[in-house]
Design a protein around this motif. Structure first.
Motif, PDB file in Angstrom:
ATOM      1  N   VAL A  33       4.103  13.176  -5.841  1.00 29.81           N
ATOM      2  CA  VAL A  33       3.067  13.574  -6.786  1.00 29.81           C
ATOM      3  C   VAL A  33       1.795  12.893  -6.322  1.00 29.81           C
ATOM      4  O   VAL A  33       1.784  11.687  -6.053  1.00 29.81           O
ATOM      5  N   VAL A  34       0.729  13.677  -6.205  1.00 31.77           N
ATOM      6  CA  VAL A  34      -0.530  13.181  -5.670  1.00 31.77           C
ATOM      7  C   VAL A  34      -1.624  13.381  -6.707  1.00 31.77           C
ATOM      8  O   VAL A  34      -1.758  14.462  -7.273  1.00 31.77           O
ATOM      9  N   ARG A  35      -2.387  12.328  -6.953  1.00 32.98           N
ATOM     10  CA  ARG A  35      -3.541  12.393  -7.855  1.00 32.98           C
ATOM     11  C   ARG A  35      -4.762  11.930  -7.077  1.00 32.98           C
ATOM     12  O   ARG A  35      -4.758  10.855  -6.493  1.00 32.98           O
ATOM     13  N   GLU A  36      -5.799  12.759  -7.062  1.00 33.81           N
ATOM     14  CA  GLU A  36      -7.039  12.390  -6.382  1.00 33.81           C
ATOM     15  C   GLU A  36      -7.917  11.614  -7.343  1.00 33.81           C
ATOM     16  O   GLU A  36      -8.090  12.013  -8.496  1.00 33.81           O
ATOM     17  N   LEU A  37      -8.436  10.499  -6.889  1.00 36.88           N
ATOM     18  CA  LEU A  37      -9.339   9.696  -7.697  1.00 36.88           C
ATOM     19  C   LEU A  37     -10.729   9.721  -7.094  1.00 36.88           C
ATOM     20  O   LEU A  37     -10.898   9.597  -5.884  1.00 36.88           O
ATOM     21  N   ARG A  38     -11.712   9.884  -7.960  1.00 36.94           N
ATOM     22  CA  ARG A  38     -13.097   9.769  -7.529  1.00 36.94           C
ATOM     23  C   ARG A  38     -13.403   8.292  -7.377  1.00 36.94           C
ATOM     24  O   ARG A  38     -12.797   7.448  -8.009  1.00 36.94           O
ATOM     25  N   GLY A  39     -14.329   7.974  -6.583  1.00 38.15           N
ATOM     26  CA  GLY A  39     -14.660   6.581  -6.349  1.00 38.15           C
ATOM     27  C   GLY A  39     -15.208   5.865  -7.566  1.00 38.15           C
ATOM     28  O   GLY A  39     -15.087   4.654  -7.694  1.00 38.15           O
ATOM     29  N   THR A  40     -15.786   6.617  -8.497  1.00 39.08           N
ATOM     30  CA  THR A  40     -16.415   5.977  -9.657  1.00 39.08           C
ATOM     31  C   THR A  40     -15.403   5.305 -10.570  1.00 39.08           C
ATOM     32  O   THR A  40     -15.769   4.413 -11.326  1.00 39.08           O
ATOM     33  N   SER A  41     -14.153   5.705 -10.505  1.00 37.23           N
ATOM     34  CA  SER A  41     -13.158   5.166 -11.431  1.00 37.23           C
ATOM     35  C   SER A  41     -12.409   3.962 -10.867  1.00 37.23           C
ATOM     36  O   SER A  41     -11.722   3.268 -11.605  1.00 37.23           O
ATOM     37  N   SER A  42     -12.531   3.707  -9.575  1.00 35.07           N
ATOM     38  CA  SER A  42     -11.771   2.606  -8.997  1.00 35.07           C
ATOM     39  C   SER A  42     -12.588   1.310  -9.085  1.00 35.07           C
ATOM     40  O   SER A  42     -13.764   1.275  -8.741  1.00 35.07           O
ATOM     41  N   THR A  43     -11.925   0.267  -9.561  1.00 32.34           N
ATOM     42  CA  THR A  43     -12.606  -1.011  -9.750  1.00 32.34           C
ATOM     43  C   THR A  43     -11.939  -2.137  -8.973  1.00 32.34           C
ATOM     44  O   THR A  43     -12.425  -3.255  -8.992  1.00 32.34           O
ATOM     45  N   LYS A  44     -10.835  -1.863  -8.321  1.00 31.31           N
ATOM     46  CA  LYS A  44     -10.099  -2.880  -7.582  1.00 31.31           C
ATOM     47  C   LYS A  44     -10.032  -2.495  -6.105  1.00 31.31           C
ATOM     48  O   LYS A  44     -10.237  -1.348  -5.745  1.00 31.31           O
ATOM     49  N   THR A  45      -9.697  -3.458  -5.285  1.00 28.57           N
ATOM     50  CA  THR A  45      -9.455  -3.206  -3.869  1.00 28.57           C
ATOM     51  C   THR A  45      -7.961  -3.009  -3.665  1.00 28.57           C
ATOM     52  O   THR A  45      -7.157  -3.796  -4.162  1.00 28.57           O
ATOM     53  N   TYR A  46      -7.586  -1.934  -2.971  1.00 27.93           N
ATOM     54  CA  TYR A  46      -6.190  -1.629  -2.683  1.00 27.93           C
ATOM     55  C   TYR A  46      -6.000  -1.634  -1.173  1.00 27.93           C
ATOM     56  O   TYR A  46      -6.947  -1.454  -0.417  1.00 27.93           O
ATOM     57  N   THR A  47      -4.772  -1.794  -0.722  1.00 22.78           N
ATOM     58  CA  THR A  47      -4.447  -1.698   0.695  1.00 22.78           C
ATOM     59  C   THR A  47      -3.707  -0.398   0.937  1.00 22.78           C
ATOM     60  O   THR A  47      -2.673  -0.132   0.319  1.00 22.78           O
ATOM     61  N   CYS A  48      -4.233   0.406   1.841  1.00 19.11           N
ATOM     62  CA  CYS A  48      -3.613   1.688   2.174  1.00 19.11           C
ATOM     63  C   CYS A  48      -2.334   1.421   2.969  1.00 19.11           C
ATOM     64  O   CYS A  48      -2.369   0.708   3.970  1.00 19.11           O
ATOM     65  N   PRO A  49      -1.187   2.001   2.563  1.00 17.09           N
ATOM     66  CA  PRO A  49       0.053   1.783   3.310  1.00 17.09           C
ATOM     67  C   PRO A  49       0.096   2.532   4.637  1.00 17.09           C
ATOM     68  O   PRO A  49       0.969   2.271   5.464  1.00 17.09           O
ATOM     69  N   GLY A  50      -0.833   3.430   4.878  1.00 19.64           N
ATOM     70  CA  GLY A  50      -0.851   4.169   6.129  1.00 19.64           C
ATOM     71  C   GLY A  50      -1.544   3.421   7.251  1.00 19.64           C
ATOM     72  O   GLY A  50      -1.065   3.380   8.385  1.00 19.64           O
ATOM     73  N   CYS A  51      -2.674   2.767   6.935  1.00 23.21           N
ATOM     74  CA  CYS A  51      -3.446   2.086   7.980  1.00 23.21           C
ATOM     75  C   CYS A  51      -3.596   0.587   7.721  1.00 23.21           C
ATOM     76  O   CYS A  51      -4.141  -0.128   8.555  1.00 23.21           O
ATOM     77  N   PHE A  52      -3.117   0.134   6.581  1.00 21.03           N
ATOM     78  CA  PHE A  52      -3.189  -1.267   6.183  1.00 21.03           C
ATOM     79  C   PHE A  52      -4.619  -1.798   6.097  1.00 21.03           C
ATOM     80  O   PHE A  52      -4.855  -2.984   6.231  1.00 21.03           O
ATOM     81  N   GLN A  53      -5.566  -0.891   5.888  1.00 21.22           N
ATOM     82  CA  GLN A  53      -6.964  -1.268   5.678  1.00 21.22           C
ATOM     83  C   GLN A  53      -7.257  -1.242   4.179  1.00 21.22           C
ATOM     84  O   GLN A  53      -6.565  -0.581   3.404  1.00 21.22           O
ATOM     85  N   ASP A  54      -8.306  -1.946   3.774  1.00 19.05           N
ATOM     86  CA  ASP A  54      -8.675  -1.980   2.359  1.00 19.05           C
ATOM     87  C   ASP A  54      -9.303  -0.670   1.921  1.00 19.05           C
ATOM     88  O   ASP A  54     -10.040  -0.032   2.682  1.00 19.05           O
ATOM     89  N   ILE A  55      -9.001  -0.294   0.681  1.00 20.28           N
ATOM     90  CA  ILE A  55      -9.698   0.790  -0.005  1.00 20.28           C
ATOM     91  C   ILE A  55     -10.587   0.077  -1.014  1.00 20.28           C
ATOM     92  O   ILE A  55     -10.107  -0.471  -2.008  1.00 20.28           O
ATOM     93  N   LEU A  56     -11.874   0.040  -0.739  1.00 14.13           N
ATOM     94  CA  LEU A  56     -12.806  -0.721  -1.552  1.00 14.13           C
ATOM     95  C   LEU A  56     -13.126  -0.001  -2.858  1.00 14.13           C
ATOM     96  O   LEU A  56     -13.016   1.235  -2.937  1.00 14.13           O
ATOM     97  N   PRO A  57     -13.527  -0.745  -3.887  1.00 15.86           N
ATOM     98  CA  PRO A  57     -13.947  -0.100  -5.140  1.00 15.86           C
ATOM     99  C   PRO A  57     -15.061   0.902  -4.860  1.00 15.86           C
ATOM    100  O   PRO A  57     -15.937   0.665  -4.026  1.00 15.86           O
ATOM    101  N   GLY A  58     -15.010   2.025  -5.532  1.00 14.67           N
ATOM    102  CA  GLY A  58     -16.004   3.072  -5.344  1.00 14.67           C
ATOM    103  C   GLY A  58     -15.668   4.065  -4.258  1.00 14.67           C
ATOM    104  O   GLY A  58     -16.417   5.002  -4.023  1.00 14.67           O
ATOM    105  N   THR A  59     -14.517   3.898  -3.597  1.00 12.59           N
ATOM    106  CA  THR A  59     -14.111   4.807  -2.525  1.00 12.59           C
ATOM    107  C   THR A  59     -13.150   5.854  -3.076  1.00 12.59           C
ATOM    108  O   THR A  59     -12.132   5.499  -3.666  1.00 12.59           O
ATOM    109  N   PRO A  60     -13.447   7.150  -2.908  1.00 15.35           N
ATOM    110  CA  PRO A  60     -12.485   8.174  -3.331  1.00 15.35           C
ATOM    111  C   PRO A  60     -11.195   8.027  -2.531  1.00 15.35           C
ATOM    112  O   PRO A  60     -11.230   7.754  -1.325  1.00 15.35           O
ATOM    113  N   HIS A  61     -10.050   8.177  -3.195  1.00 10.54           N
ATOM    114  CA  HIS A  61      -8.757   8.037  -2.523  1.00 10.54           C
ATOM    115  C   HIS A  61      -7.673   8.730  -3.341  1.00 10.54           C
ATOM    116  O   HIS A  61      -7.958   9.358  -4.351  1.00 10.54           O
ATOM    117  N   LEU A  62      -6.429   8.629  -2.882  1.00  8.07           N
ATOM    118  CA  LEU A  62      -5.291   9.258  -3.556  1.00  8.07           C
ATOM    119  C   LEU A  62      -4.376   8.196  -4.133  1.00  8.07           C
ATOM    120  O   LEU A  62      -4.221   7.122  -3.567  1.00  8.07           O
TER     121      LEU A  62
END
Length: 95
Positions: A33-62
């Motif tokens: 199940v995939v949910r697309e998030l706009r960058g405006t709603s993200s407030t935390k930094t996450y680590t992408c399991p595909g590239c192990f790079q940070d997903i910074l707050p404000g970045t659109p992601h899944l």
């Protein structure tokens, strides 16, 4: 000319701010199940399991989780993963 008293139709319901529409994606690694998030709603930094790079707050992601029955944030929070779009698309080509 008098104004008409016709009521305008109600606008279609919108998803909550920041929450995308869930869709199911099938692949050789199973159903997700995939949910697309706009960058405006993200407030935390996450680590992408595909590239192990940070997903910074404000970045659109899944946000992705296994498609097993129903999902509620309280039940399956440990199974959710935050991915870059391109990393999730390329997950079958990675080791």
């Amino acid at each position: 000319m008098p104004r008409s008293n016709r009521r305008r139709p109600d606008p279609p319901p919108r998803a909550p701010l920041g929450a995308g529409v869930d869709r199911t994606v099938s692949g050789p690694d199973g159903d997700w199940v995939v949910r697309e998030l706009r960058g405006t709603s993200s407030t935390k930094t996450y680590t992408c399991p595909g590239c192990f790079q940070d997903i910074l707050p404000g970045t659109p992601h899944l946000v992705v989780w296994p498609a097993r029955g129903t999902f509620s944030p309280a039940d399956g929070a440990s199974e959710r993963r935050h991915w870059h779009r391109s990393c999730f698309s390329a997950r079958g080509r990675r080791r």
